[in-house]
Design a protein around this motif. Structure first.
Motif, PDB file in Angstrom:
ATOM      1  N   ARG A 167      -7.468  -6.437  -4.552  1.00  0.00           N
ATOM      2  CA  ARG A 167      -9.407  -5.949  -5.051  1.00  0.00           C
ATOM      3  C   ARG A 167      -9.553  -5.662  -3.781  1.00  0.00           C
ATOM      4  O   ARG A 167     -10.199  -5.287  -3.527  1.00  0.00           O
ATOM      5  N   ASN A 168      -9.084  -6.997  -2.350  1.00  0.00           N
ATOM      6  CA  ASN A 168      -9.297  -6.750  -1.140  1.00  0.00           C
ATOM      7  C   ASN A 168      -9.163  -5.304  -0.021  1.00  0.00           C
ATOM      8  O   ASN A 168     -10.225  -4.490   0.577  1.00  0.00           O
ATOM      9  N   TYR A 169      -8.060  -4.655  -0.817  1.00  0.00           N
ATOM     10  CA  TYR A 169      -7.400  -3.055  -0.197  1.00  0.00           C
ATOM     11  C   TYR A 169      -8.875  -2.091  -0.054  1.00  0.00           C
ATOM     12  O   TYR A 169      -9.028  -1.413   0.476  1.00  0.00           O
ATOM     13  N   LYS A 170      -9.548  -1.905  -1.775  1.00  0.00           N
ATOM     14  CA  LYS A 170     -10.132  -1.875  -2.763  1.00  0.00           C
ATOM     15  C   LYS A 170     -11.757  -1.305  -1.965  1.00  0.00           C
ATOM     16  O   LYS A 170     -12.317  -0.230  -1.656  1.00  0.00           O
ATOM     17  N   SER A 171     -11.732  -2.864  -2.034  1.00  0.00           N
ATOM     18  CA  SER A 171     -13.260  -2.775  -0.811  1.00  0.00           C
ATOM     19  C   SER A 171     -13.363  -3.116   0.726  1.00  0.00           C
ATOM     20  O   SER A 171     -14.568  -2.927   1.084  1.00  0.00           O
ATOM     21  N   GLY A 172     -11.993  -2.383   1.004  1.00  0.00           N
ATOM     22  CA  GLY A 172     -12.133  -2.203   2.325  1.00  0.00           C
ATOM     23  C   GLY A 172     -11.829  -3.302   3.170  1.00  0.00           C
ATOM     24  O   GLY A 172     -11.960  -3.074   4.130  1.00  0.00           O
ATOM     25  N   ALA A 173     -11.669  -4.529   2.970  1.00  0.00           N
ATOM     26  CA  ALA A 173     -11.401  -5.908   3.438  1.00  0.00           C
ATOM     27  C   ALA A 173     -10.523  -6.053   4.188  1.00  0.00           C
ATOM     28  O   ALA A 173     -10.401  -6.968   5.184  1.00  0.00           O
ATOM     29  N   LYS A 174      -9.745  -5.538   3.711  1.00  0.00           N
ATOM     30  CA  LYS A 174      -8.224  -6.368   3.968  1.00  0.00           C
ATOM     31  C   LYS A 174      -7.457  -5.147   4.355  1.00  0.00           C
ATOM     32  O   LYS A 174      -7.887  -4.114   3.299  1.00  0.00           O
ATOM     33  N   SER A 175      -5.937  -4.619   5.110  1.00  0.00           N
ATOM     34  CA  SER A 175      -5.653  -3.533   4.904  1.00  0.00           C
ATOM     35  C   SER A 175      -4.147  -4.067   5.058  1.00  0.00           C
ATOM     36  O   SER A 175      -3.954  -5.810   5.408  1.00  0.00           O
TER      37      SER A 175
ATOM     38  N   GLN B 171       0.596  -1.098   0.281  1.00  0.00           N
ATOM     39  CA  GLN B 171       0.370   0.415  -0.060  1.00  0.00           C
ATOM     40  C   GLN B 171       0.238   1.384   0.456  1.00  0.00           C
ATOM     41  O   GLN B 171       0.331   2.619   0.823  1.00  0.00           O
TER      42      GLN B 171
END
Length: 151
Positions: free
Chosen positions: A62-70, A21
């Motif tokens: 893709r998970n970063y964009k959806s906010g599911a993961k950082s 990130q």
């Protein structure tokens, strides 16, 4: 046109920046990647290592964009540290295997040399007693320590 290794390292580093990130996930697209690297998409896609890394990072971004993961920095450091230890263990095991093969080969050579010496009526034990290595080690044993002689 062949792509130099430095460019491939730069491409992998760019993917790592997305994974960590450092670069915002919204920039994860082919236009951004090709403009940054100066390499076309088909050329990048021909490199199988890059393709695998891209697919892996694509799922993470893709998970970063959806906010599911950082990005978990502590987890990544622990994983990298463990990977480094695993790599060191693997290298040491390879080194042990190589040294074991060398030892077996040298033992076989020594046995063959002893066999040839016996055929020529030479006692192998007598030959081994007079080697320069053994003579040097015997002279080291005779040297007394200065600290011991003062007492």
């Amino acid at each position: 046109m062949a792509v130099p290794d430095a460019k491939w390292e730069e491409a992998m580093a760019l993917l790592q920046q997305f994974e960590r990130q450092v670069i915002a996930p919204v920039y994860f697209n082919w236009n951004f990647i090709t403009n940054q690297l100066g390499i076309s998409k088909p050329t990048l896609w021909r490199n199988k290592a890059f393709e695998r890394e891209f697919q892996r990072v694509k799922d993470i971004v893709r998970n970063y964009k959806s906010g599911a993961k950082s990005f978990d920095q502590l987890g990544a450091l622990a994983k990298n540290h463990a990977h480094g230890k695993d790599e060191k263990i693997r290298r040491l095991k390879e080194q042990v295997e190589d040294l074991t093969r060398q030892l077996a080969r040298e033992r076989e050579r020594l046995i063959y040399a002893a066999l040839i010496a016996r055929r020529r009526n030479i006692d192998p034990a007598e030959f081994m007693q007079n080697t320069p290595v053994i003579r040097v080690s015997k002279t080291k044993d005779k040297v007394t320590n200065i600290e011991k002689s003062r007492r």
